[in-house]
Design a protein around this motif. Structure first.
Motif, short mmCIF file in Angstrom:
data_model
loop_
_atom_site.label_atom_id
_atom_site.label_comp_id
_atom_site.label_asym_id
_atom_site.label_seq_id
_atom_site.Cartn_x
_atom_site.Cartn_y
_atom_site.Cartn_z
N GLN A 113 0.85 -1.20 0.00
CA GLN A 113 0.00 0.00 0.00
C GLN A 113 0.87 1.24 0.00
O GLN A 113 2.08 1.18 0.23
CB GLN A 113 -0.88 0.02 1.25
N SER A 114 0.24 2.37 -0.26
CA SER A 114 0.91 3.64 -0.08
C SER A 114 0.86 3.99 1.40
O SER A 114 -0.18 3.84 2.05
CB SER A 114 0.21 4.73 -0.90
N GLN A 115 1.99 4.43 1.95
CA GLN A 115 2.09 4.60 3.40
C GLN A 115 2.57 6.00 3.77
O GLN A 115 3.56 6.49 3.25
CB GLN A 115 3.08 3.58 3.98
N LYS A 116 1.85 6.63 4.69
CA LYS A 116 2.29 7.93 5.20
C LYS A 116 3.42 7.73 6.21
O LYS A 116 3.38 6.83 7.05
CB LYS A 116 1.13 8.66 5.87
N LEU A 117 4.43 8.60 6.11
CA LEU A 117 5.61 8.52 6.95
C LEU A 117 5.94 9.90 7.50
O LEU A 117 5.63 10.92 6.88
CB LEU A 117 6.81 8.02 6.15
N ARG A 118 6.61 9.92 8.64
CA ARG A 118 7.10 11.17 9.22
C ARG A 118 8.62 11.19 9.13
O ARG A 118 9.28 10.20 9.44
CB ARG A 118 6.67 11.31 10.68
N VAL A 119 9.17 12.31 8.69
CA VAL A 119 10.62 12.49 8.64
C VAL A 119 11.10 12.76 10.06
O VAL A 119 10.86 13.84 10.61
CB VAL A 119 11.01 13.63 7.69
N ALA A 120 11.78 11.79 10.65
CA ALA A 120 12.16 11.88 12.06
C ALA A 120 13.49 12.59 12.28
O ALA A 120 13.73 13.12 13.37
CB ALA A 120 12.22 10.48 12.67
N SER A 121 14.37 12.58 11.29
CA SER A 121 15.66 13.25 11.43
C SER A 121 16.17 13.68 10.06
O SER A 121 16.12 12.90 9.09
CB SER A 121 16.69 12.32 12.08
N THR A 122 16.67 14.87 9.98
CA THR A 122 17.26 15.38 8.74
C THR A 122 18.76 15.59 8.86
O THR A 122 19.39 16.10 7.93
CB THR A 122 16.59 16.71 8.33
N SER A 123 19.35 15.18 9.98
CA SER A 123 20.79 15.37 10.20
C SER A 123 21.57 14.19 9.62
O SER A 123 22.35 13.54 10.31
CB SER A 123 21.09 15.53 11.69
N ASN A 124 21.32 13.92 8.34
CA ASN A 124 21.97 12.80 7.66
C ASN A 124 21.92 13.04 6.16
O ASN A 124 21.15 13.87 5.67
CB ASN A 124 21.29 11.48 8.02
N ALA A 125 22.74 12.31 5.42
CA ALA A 125 22.86 12.51 3.99
C ALA A 125 21.63 12.04 3.22
O ALA A 125 21.42 12.44 2.08
CB ALA A 125 24.10 11.77 3.46
N PHE A 126 20.82 11.21 3.84
CA PHE A 126 19.68 10.61 3.15
C PHE A 126 18.46 11.53 3.14
O PHE A 126 17.73 11.60 2.16
CB PHE A 126 19.35 9.28 3.81
N LEU A 127 18.24 12.24 4.24
CA LEU A 127 17.02 13.04 4.37
C LEU A 127 17.30 14.53 4.56
O LEU A 127 16.42 15.28 4.98
CB LEU A 127 16.18 12.52 5.55
N CYS A 128 18.49 14.97 4.24
CA CYS A 128 18.86 16.36 4.47
C CYS A 128 18.07 17.34 3.61
O CYS A 128 18.04 18.54 3.92
CB CYS A 128 20.36 16.56 4.28
N HIS A 129 17.43 16.89 2.55
CA HIS A 129 16.64 17.77 1.70
C HIS A 129 15.17 17.86 2.13
O HIS A 129 14.37 18.49 1.43
CB HIS A 129 16.71 17.30 0.24
N TYR A 130 14.83 17.26 3.25
CA TYR A 130 13.45 17.27 3.74
C TYR A 130 13.32 18.17 4.96
O TYR A 130 14.32 18.53 5.60
CB TYR A 130 13.01 15.84 4.11
N GLN A 131 12.10 18.51 5.30
CA GLN A 131 11.81 19.28 6.49
C GLN A 131 11.58 18.34 7.67
O GLN A 131 10.86 17.35 7.54
CB GLN A 131 10.58 20.17 6.28
N GLN A 132 12.17 18.67 8.81
CA GLN A 132 11.98 17.89 10.02
C GLN A 132 10.49 17.77 10.35
O GLN A 132 9.75 18.75 10.29
CB GLN A 132 12.71 18.55 11.19
N ASP A 133 10.05 16.56 10.66
CA ASP A 133 8.67 16.25 11.06
C ASP A 133 7.64 16.39 9.94
O ASP A 133 6.44 16.31 10.20
CB ASP A 133 8.23 17.10 12.26
N SER A 134 8.10 16.61 8.71
CA SER A 134 7.16 16.66 7.59
C SER A 134 6.63 15.27 7.29
O SER A 134 7.24 14.25 7.64
CB SER A 134 7.83 17.24 6.35
N GLU A 135 5.47 15.20 6.66
CA GLU A 135 4.87 13.93 6.26
C GLU A 135 5.04 13.72 4.77
O GLU A 135 4.84 14.62 3.97
CB GLU A 135 3.39 13.89 6.64
N ILE A 136 5.43 12.50 4.42
CA ILE A 136 5.57 12.11 3.03
C ILE A 136 4.84 10.78 2.83
O ILE A 136 4.38 10.16 3.79
CB ILE A 136 7.05 11.97 2.62
#
Length: 222
Positions: A113-136
């Motif tokens: 299924q399509s799953q909603k997720l929360r960006v828990a940390s942006t202090s890394n190379a993988f998620l640094c382009h996202y906003q902290q606590d944003s939903e994707i």
């Protein structure tokens, strides 16, 4: 630099990953699991999803002993970037490149299924382009996606900001709603959702594209 995508008997997402990095404009190669060395220009290793060795014993338990995994472990120990997606996450946990384990989903059903997720940390190379606590939103497709870790190790993950993504509505019973993590050094990443399946509007969204792009860009700077 080159992205090296591993291929095991039973994996089925290596071509999806190849397409994603072709879209980004990154050179890539697909390497069979019996090889003992990574290509010399490798800057990023991707362990893709699927059902390596038919998920016999446990998901990822046999693939962990494939010859190429010794080279991956040495690459990671030298600071190289490694990404495991779905079955790849399971393989990295089995290889002890990431802490914890993936077990059968709560309810024992395969989930797709399509799953909603929360960006828990942006202090890394993988998620640094996202906003902290944003939903994707990213697709998930797994039967053994329930992440488990003991309480003391969980506190370590939390203290070091190693929890990358959490489920908004936990579909599989994972401890602390965890959907993705990294190692303490923050060069090895694993997640159950599939970012390579969310890189074009035609596929239903673009939420996975920045993950793959940012990790490639950071790896190319090493």
């Amino acid at each position: 630099m080159s992205v090296t995508i591993l291929q095991f008997p039973g994996t089925n997402c290596e071509m999806d990953m190849a397409y994603a990095y072709k879209l980004i404009g990154a050179p890539y190669s697909i390497v069979w699991h019996k090889e003992r060395c990574l290509p010399k220009d490798t800057k990023l290793v991707v362990v893709p999803g699927g059902f390596s060795y038919g998920d016999y014993l446990r998901s990822g338990a046999i693939a962990r002993f494939s010859p190429i995994m010794q080279a991956v472990s040495e690459f990671a120990a030298q600071g190289g970037y490694v990404l495991g997606i779905c079955n790849g996450f399971q393989i990295l946990c089995e290889a002890r490149l990431l802490p914890g384990a993936l077990k059968r989903n709560e309810g024992l059903h395969f989930i797709s299924q399509s799953q909603k997720l929360r960006v828990a940390s942006t202090s890394n190379a993988f998620l640094c382009h996202y906003q902290q606590d944003s939903e994707i939103s990213l697709p998930i497709a797994h039967a053994d996606g329930c992440y488990f870790i003991d309480e003391l190790s969980l506190r370590t993950l939390q203290a070091n900001e190693q929890i990358l993504l959490t489920y908004v509505d936990n579909p599989n019973g994972s401890v602390a709603n965890i959907a993705g993590i990294c190692n303490e050094r923050k060069n090895v990443f694993g997640l159950m959702p599939h970012p390579e399946r969310a890189i074009e509007s035609l596929l239903g969204g673009l939420d996975g594209l920045a993950m793959l792009t940012s990790l490639y860009e950071r790896a190319s700077q090493r």
